[in-house]
Design a protein around this motif. Structure first.
Motif, PDB file in Angstrom:
ATOM      1  N   VAL A   1      -2.183  12.418   2.072  1.00 49.31           N
ATOM      2  CA  VAL A   1      -3.178  11.412   1.704  1.00 49.31           C
ATOM      3  C   VAL A   1      -3.354  10.419   2.851  1.00 49.31           C
ATOM      4  CG1 VAL A   1      -3.641   9.469   0.141  1.00 49.31           C
ATOM      5  CG2 VAL A   1      -2.783  11.641  -0.764  1.00 49.31           C
ATOM      6  N   ILE A   2      -2.240   9.965   3.400  1.00 50.69           N
ATOM      7  CA  ILE A   2      -2.295   9.006   4.504  1.00 50.69           C
ATOM      8  C   ILE A   2      -2.958   9.627   5.727  1.00 50.69           C
ATOM      9  CG2 ILE A   2      -0.857   7.700   6.119  1.00 50.69           C
ATOM     10  CD1 ILE A   2       1.102   7.318   3.672  1.00 50.69           C
ATOM     11  N   ALA A   3      -2.580  10.853   6.067  1.00 47.52           N
ATOM     12  CA  ALA A   3      -3.179  11.533   7.220  1.00 47.52           C
ATOM     13  C   ALA A   3      -4.689  11.698   7.041  1.00 47.52           C
ATOM     14  CB  ALA A   3      -2.512  12.890   7.429  1.00 47.52           C
ATOM     15  N   ASP A   4      -5.122  12.030   5.825  1.00 39.28           N
ATOM     16  CA  ASP A   4      -6.555  12.173   5.550  1.00 39.28           C
ATOM     17  C   ASP A   4      -7.295  10.848   5.724  1.00 39.28           C
ATOM     18  OD1 ASP A   4      -6.137  14.843   5.006  1.00 39.28           O
ATOM     19  OD2 ASP A   4      -6.261  14.603   2.813  1.00 39.28           O
ATOM     20  N   ARG A   5      -6.683   9.757   5.258  1.00 39.55           N
ATOM     21  CA  ARG A   5      -7.315   8.433   5.409  1.00 39.55           C
ATOM     22  C   ARG A   5      -7.421   8.057   6.877  1.00 39.55           C
ATOM     23  NH1 ARG A   5      -7.247   4.632   0.371  1.00 39.55           N
ATOM     24  NH2 ARG A   5      -7.206   6.266  -1.184  1.00 39.55           N
ATOM     25  N   ILE A   6      -6.364   8.313   7.633  1.00 42.17           N
ATOM     26  CA  ILE A   6      -6.386   7.996   9.066  1.00 42.17           C
ATOM     27  C   ILE A   6      -7.493   8.791   9.756  1.00 42.17           C
ATOM     28  CG2 ILE A   6      -5.109   8.209  11.236  1.00 42.17           C
ATOM     29  CD1 ILE A   6      -2.542   7.638   9.531  1.00 42.17           C
ATOM     30  N   ALA A   7      -7.562  10.080   9.484  1.00 43.61           N
ATOM     31  CA  ALA A   7      -8.575  10.933  10.117  1.00 43.61           C
ATOM     32  C   ALA A   7      -9.985  10.477   9.756  1.00 43.61           C
ATOM     33  CB  ALA A   7      -8.363  12.386   9.703  1.00 43.61           C
ATOM     34  N   ALA A   8     -10.203  10.155   8.489  1.00 45.24           N
ATOM     35  CA  ALA A   8     -11.534   9.714   8.055  1.00 45.24           C
ATOM     36  C   ALA A   8     -11.930   8.408   8.742  1.00 45.24           C
ATOM     37  CB  ALA A   8     -11.565   9.546   6.539  1.00 45.24           C
ATOM     38  N   LEU A   9     -11.002   7.489   8.852  1.00 47.11           N
ATOM     39  CA  LEU A   9     -11.292   6.211   9.494  1.00 47.11           C
ATOM     40  C   LEU A   9     -11.543   6.388  10.986  1.00 47.11           C
ATOM     41  CD1 LEU A   9      -8.717   4.069   7.542  1.00 47.11           C
ATOM     42  CD2 LEU A   9     -11.206   3.739   7.511  1.00 47.11           C
ATOM     43  N   GLU A  10     -10.747   7.228  11.648  1.00 47.39           N
ATOM     44  CA  GLU A  10     -10.956   7.496  13.075  1.00 47.39           C
ATOM     45  C   GLU A  10     -12.324   8.139  13.302  1.00 47.39           C
ATOM     46  OE1 GLU A  10      -9.425   6.582  15.722  1.00 47.39           O
ATOM     47  OE2 GLU A  10      -7.457   5.973  15.010  1.00 47.39           O
ATOM     48  N   ASP A  11     -12.709   9.072  12.424  1.00 50.67           N
ATOM     49  CA  ASP A  11     -14.017   9.726  12.550  1.00 50.67           C
ATOM     50  C   ASP A  11     -15.158   8.729  12.465  1.00 50.67           C
ATOM     51  OD1 ASP A  11     -12.819  12.184  12.845  1.00 50.67           O
ATOM     52  OD2 ASP A  11     -13.213  12.849  10.782  1.00 50.67           O
ATOM     53  N   LYS A  12     -14.961   7.671  11.674  1.00 51.57           N
ATOM     54  CA  LYS A  12     -15.985   6.631  11.516  1.00 51.57           C
ATOM     55  C   LYS A  12     -15.898   5.561  12.598  1.00 51.57           C
ATOM     56  CE  LYS A  12     -16.151   6.998   6.492  1.00 51.57           C
ATOM     57  NZ  LYS A  12     -15.903   6.280   5.223  1.00 51.57           N
ATOM     58  N   GLY A  13     -14.890   5.680  13.470  1.00 45.21           N
ATOM     59  CA  GLY A  13     -14.717   4.684  14.518  1.00 45.21           C
ATOM     60  C   GLY A  13     -14.040   3.414  14.032  1.00 45.21           C
ATOM     61  N   GLU A  14     -13.432   3.465  12.872  1.00 47.47           N
ATOM     62  CA  GLU A  14     -12.755   2.296  12.310  1.00 47.47           C
ATOM     63  C   GLU A  14     -11.281   2.327  12.724  1.00 47.47           C
ATOM     64  OE1 GLU A  14     -13.572   1.764   8.146  1.00 47.47           O
ATOM     65  OE2 GLU A  14     -15.651   2.401   8.416  1.00 47.47           O
TER      66      GLU A  14
ATOM     67  N   GLU B   1      -9.159  -0.058  13.602  1.00 40.86           N
ATOM     68  CA  GLU B   1      -8.242  -1.026  12.989  1.00 40.86           C
ATOM     69  C   GLU B   1      -7.789  -0.543  11.612  1.00 40.86           C
ATOM     70  OE1 GLU B   1      -9.880  -4.967  13.042  1.00 40.86           O
ATOM     71  OE2 GLU B   1     -10.036  -4.970  15.229  1.00 40.86           O
ATOM     72  N   GLY B   2      -8.707   0.044  10.856  1.00 37.56           N
ATOM     73  CA  GLY B   2      -8.342   0.608   9.557  1.00 37.56           C
ATOM     74  C   GLY B   2      -7.368   1.760   9.713  1.00 37.56           C
ATOM     75  N   ALA B   3      -7.594   2.595  10.729  1.00 40.48           N
ATOM     76  CA  ALA B   3      -6.684   3.710  10.989  1.00 40.48           C
ATOM     77  C   ALA B   3      -5.301   3.187  11.376  1.00 40.48           C
ATOM     78  CB  ALA B   3      -7.248   4.608  12.081  1.00 40.48           C
ATOM     79  N   ALA B   4      -5.260   2.118  12.164  1.00 42.24           N
ATOM     80  CA  ALA B   4      -3.978   1.519  12.554  1.00 42.24           C
ATOM     81  C   ALA B   4      -3.242   0.987  11.323  1.00 42.24           C
ATOM     82  CB  ALA B   4      -4.195   0.408  13.577  1.00 42.24           C
ATOM     83  N   LEU B   5      -3.982   0.395  10.403  1.00 42.28           N
ATOM     84  CA  LEU B   5      -3.378  -0.091   9.165  1.00 42.28           C
ATOM     85  C   LEU B   5      -2.731   1.066   8.404  1.00 42.28           C
ATOM     86  CD1 LEU B   5      -2.945  -2.260   6.950  1.00 42.28           C
ATOM     87  CD2 LEU B   5      -5.162  -1.562   6.042  1.00 42.28           C
ATOM     88  N   TRP B   6      -3.447   2.179   8.289  1.00 45.55           N
ATOM     89  CA  TRP B   6      -2.909   3.324   7.550  1.00 45.55           C
ATOM     90  C   TRP B   6      -1.761   3.989   8.288  1.00 45.55           C
ATOM     91  CZ3 TRP B   6      -3.015   4.685   2.673  1.00 45.55           C
ATOM     92  CH2 TRP B   6      -3.923   4.019   1.854  1.00 45.55           C
TER      93      TRP B   6
ATOM     94  N   MET C   1       0.827  -1.198   0.000  1.00 44.92           N
ATOM     95  CA  MET C   1       0.000   0.000   0.000  1.00 44.92           C
ATOM     96  C   MET C   1       0.870   1.259   0.000  1.00 44.92           C
ATOM     97  SD  MET C   1      -3.050  -1.264   2.564  1.00 44.92           S
ATOM     98  CE  MET C   1      -3.946   0.249   2.599  1.00 44.92           C
ATOM     99  N   ALA C   2       1.992   1.208   0.722  1.00 45.19           N
ATOM    100  CA  ALA C   2       2.882   2.363   0.749  1.00 45.19           C
ATOM    101  C   ALA C   2       3.435   2.647  -0.639  1.00 45.19           C
ATOM    102  CB  ALA C   2       4.012   2.132   1.748  1.00 45.19           C
ATOM    103  N   LEU C   3       3.752   1.607  -1.367  1.00 43.97           N
ATOM    104  CA  LEU C   3       4.254   1.795  -2.727  1.00 43.97           C
ATOM    105  C   LEU C   3       3.180   2.394  -3.626  1.00 43.97           C
ATOM    106  CD1 LEU C   3       6.573   1.501  -4.676  1.00 43.97           C
ATOM    107  CD2 LEU C   3       5.875  -0.860  -5.071  1.00 43.97           C
ATOM    108  N   TRP C   4       1.934   1.995  -3.433  1.00 40.82           N
ATOM    109  CA  TRP C   4       0.827   2.578  -4.196  1.00 40.82           C
ATOM    110  C   TRP C   4       0.721   4.074  -3.907  1.00 40.82           C
ATOM    111  CZ3 TRP C   4      -3.564   5.235  -2.867  1.00 40.82           C
ATOM    112  CH2 TRP C   4      -4.484   5.447  -3.888  1.00 40.82           C
TER     113      TRP C   4
END
Length: 62
Positions: free
Chosen positions: A16-29, A31-36, A1-4
């Motif tokens: 991009v990564i920070a935005d994905r983490i924030a969006a996932l945290e806002d949704k309560g996800e 584990e997804g945020a930890a992945l990112w 994923m990092a290469l992508w």
């Protein structure tokens, strides 16, 4: 994923990564945020770390 992220977003990848983490945290996800977060660590290594290339001596990126 990092290469992508590196391939599609280059220097903007951290944002991009920070935005994905924030969006996932806002949704309560959490584990997804930890992945990112892990993707972010690997992305940072791609951008600044030592990268071995096809068995050649280690080289530095950029």
């Amino acid at each position: 994923m990092a290469l992508w992220v590196e391939t599609h977003h280059a220097a903007d990848g951290h944002d991009v990564i920070a935005d994905r983490i924030a969006a996932l945290e806002d949704k309560g996800e959490h584990e997804g945020a930890a992945l990112w977060r892990a993707v972010g660590r690997h992305y940072a290594q791609l951008r600044t770390g030592i990268i071995p290339i096809h068995g050649q001596p280690e080289t530095r990126s950029h």
